[in-house]
Design a protein around this motif. Structure first.
Motif, PDB file in Angstrom:
ATOM      1  N   ASP A 154       0.358 -11.428   8.109  1.00 37.58           N
ATOM      2  CA  ASP A 154      -0.946 -10.753   8.170  1.00 37.58           C
ATOM      3  C   ASP A 154      -1.733 -10.935   6.876  1.00 37.58           C
ATOM      4  O   ASP A 154      -2.948 -10.716   6.845  1.00 37.58           O
ATOM      5  CB  ASP A 154      -0.756  -9.254   8.465  1.00 37.58           C
ATOM      6  CG  ASP A 154       0.077  -8.551   7.395  1.00 37.58           C
ATOM      7  OD1 ASP A 154       1.196  -9.027   7.122  1.00 37.58           O
ATOM      8  OD2 ASP A 154      -0.389  -7.549   6.830  1.00 37.58           O
ATOM      9  N   GLU A 157      -7.752  -5.044  12.107  1.00 34.28           N
ATOM     10  CA  GLU A 157      -7.496  -3.680  11.611  1.00 34.28           C
ATOM     11  C   GLU A 157      -8.694  -2.768  11.909  1.00 34.28           C
ATOM     12  O   GLU A 157      -8.518  -1.605  12.268  1.00 34.28           O
ATOM     13  CB  GLU A 157      -7.190  -3.714  10.104  1.00 34.28           C
ATOM     14  CG  GLU A 157      -5.792  -4.263   9.816  1.00 34.28           C
ATOM     15  CD  GLU A 157      -5.493  -4.450   8.328  1.00 34.28           C
ATOM     16  OE1 GLU A 157      -4.316  -4.520   7.966  1.00 34.28           O
ATOM     17  OE2 GLU A 157      -6.445  -4.557   7.520  1.00 34.28           O
ATOM     18  N   ARG A 211       0.853  -1.182   0.000  1.00 37.84           N
ATOM     19  CA  ARG A 211       0.000   0.000   0.000  1.00 37.84           C
ATOM     20  C   ARG A 211       0.895   1.239   0.000  1.00 37.84           C
ATOM     21  O   ARG A 211       1.913   1.261   0.690  1.00 37.84           O
ATOM     22  CB  ARG A 211      -0.853  -0.001   1.280  1.00 37.84           C
ATOM     23  CG  ARG A 211      -1.983  -0.996   1.265  1.00 37.84           C
ATOM     24  CD  ARG A 211      -2.395  -1.437   2.651  1.00 37.84           C
ATOM     25  NE  ARG A 211      -2.545  -0.389   3.630  1.00 37.84           N
ATOM     26  CZ  ARG A 211      -3.685   0.271   3.904  1.00 37.84           C
ATOM     27  NH1 ARG A 211      -4.784  -0.020   3.249  1.00 37.84           N
ATOM     28  NH2 ARG A 211      -3.722   1.195   4.848  1.00 37.84           N
ATOM     29  N   LYS A 259       2.417  -5.208  15.175  1.00 43.52           N
ATOM     30  CA  LYS A 259       3.215  -5.394  13.968  1.00 43.52           C
ATOM     31  C   LYS A 259       3.783  -4.029  13.571  1.00 43.52           C
ATOM     32  O   LYS A 259       3.082  -3.023  13.697  1.00 43.52           O
ATOM     33  CB  LYS A 259       2.284  -5.903  12.862  1.00 43.52           C
ATOM     34  CG  LYS A 259       2.904  -6.040  11.496  1.00 43.52           C
ATOM     35  CD  LYS A 259       1.860  -6.485  10.478  1.00 43.52           C
ATOM     36  CE  LYS A 259       1.251  -5.350   9.689  1.00 43.52           C
ATOM     37  NZ  LYS A 259       2.136  -4.584   8.827  1.00 43.52           N
TER      38      LYS A 259
HETATM   39 MG    MG Z   1      -0.863  -3.470   6.100  1.00 40.73          MG
END
Ligand code: MG
Ligand code: ATP
Length: 335
Positions: free
Chosen positions: A154, A116, A13, A199
């Protein structure tokens, strides 16, 4: 006999510059794999917007940073196709087709998305695009007929969801038109943040970036979580959960040396100041050449754009073919 090269799709991203988690979790492998595989790397700007719909600058301003990071670690655009998600319309179209094959409850069950949503405190105001980003990721992976995806852990739930979509399309088609994918995990599939709580992530502001300055690296290591009960140098210290040792395991090549340090620390007599100094030296050594290369690539933005444009052109061709195949499954190639 010639062997057919396997195909890799992976990406990041464009929500910030890349960090040590990317380096150890995926980038290093990509640098190796580009010599033996057909590799495409996607700068996922549209996916970056799924939680930045009203802060688009955060994404647009990082696209070239991410490309510079790739080049600085050794991704070679003559071996790897580097492309920009928003400039590949078939990816958005495939996402629309696949959206009809995935239920909202399945999306809500995805453990990575679930955690998330919690950490971003979305609640019911979660953007629809964020909830459905695993579908767009399935579009990205299948559009290149990728069978291998180098990722951190993840991403495993995303690959599972991708393969569910692949099986549904293939069932509809009555033959295998899409390819199932497998993850390639590194020896550090999840690098923790320096405080050891989460993380390491671009979006959480807890990262050591690949372009970090000498001072930033030094400060990050000094602030690292160790053993909170290790108050005296002479006292035995705990290795488990001690982020300095997690990082030494990840980044120091001399495994015997790290094993000796651990034994010394566990027995007592080794202070956190010393272990942090050793780690800092190791990270400074790894990051100095990357930082310098990154700076020189960023000094020629036009060249970065050219690389991205070329890669995107070739990516569009591949993705269009797959989109055609999927449209055919739905009987839509009328003209
Ligand atoms: Mg990510
Ligand atoms: P964001 O916080 O915006 O989601 P990120 O830091 O999680 O950013 P991504 O772009 O989501 O980075 O992830 C790109 C790739 O890097 C994925 O394959 C992901 O699994 C891997 N990755 C990201 N962070 C880590 C980490 N801390 N350890 C190992 N791999 C990681």
């Amino acid at each position: 006999m010639t062997s057919v090269k396997q195909t890799i799709l992976t990406g990041d991203r464009a929500t910030g510059p890349l960090h040590l988690g990317h380096y150890i979790g995926s980038l290093q492998q990509r640098v190796e794999l580009q010599h033996t595989h057909n590799q495409t790397i996607l700068v996922a700007d549209m996916q970056g917007l799924t939680d930045n719909g009203l802060t688009p600058d955060k994404v647009s301003s990082n696209i070239l940073n991410v490309v510079a990071d790739y080049l600085a670690v050794g991704i070679d655009p003559t071996l790897t196709t580097i492309c920009l998600q928003s400039k590949i319309p078939p990816l958005a179209e495939l996402t629309m087709f696949y959206s009809n094959l995935v239920s909202v409850s399945r999306l809500e069950r995805n453990p990575t998305v679930k955690s998330e949503i919690q950490s971003k405190q979305f609640g019911r105001s979660i953007p629809a695009g964020f909830l459905t980003y695993p579908i767009s990721q399935a579009a990205d992976i299948t559009a290149f007929r990728a069978n291998l995806v180098p990722v951190g852990d993840d991403q495993l739930p995303m690959l599972e969801q991708t393969n569910e979509i692949v099986r549904k399309i293939n069932r509809l088609a009555g033959k295998d038109i899409l390819v199932e994918c497998k993850p390639i995990l590194s020896h550090v599939p999840r690098l923790p943040s320096t405080d050891g709580k989460n993380k390491m992530s671009k979006s959480m502001g807890n990262a050591i970036n690949l372009g970090a300055s000498v001072k930033e690296i030094s400060q990050a290591v000094k602030s690292m979580y160790t053993d909170p009960n290790h108050l005296k140098v002479e006292a035995p210290g705990q290795i488990e959960g001690n982020v300095v040792f997690t990082y030494l395991d990840a980044f120091c090549d001399d495994k015997q040396y790290v094993a000796n340090l651990k034994a010394h620390y566990a027995a007592g007599g080794l202070g956190d100041g010393v272990t942090k100094k050793i780690l800092e030296e190791c990270l400074q050594e790894i990051l100095a050449p990357i930082r310098h290369k990154r700076e020189s690539f960023l000094a020629d933005k036009q060249e970065l754009i050219n690389i991205l444009r070329q890669g995107t052109e070739s990516a569009n061709q591949t993705a269009s073919e797959v989109l055609d195949d999927v449209k055919a499954v739905y009987g839509l190639n009328i003209f």
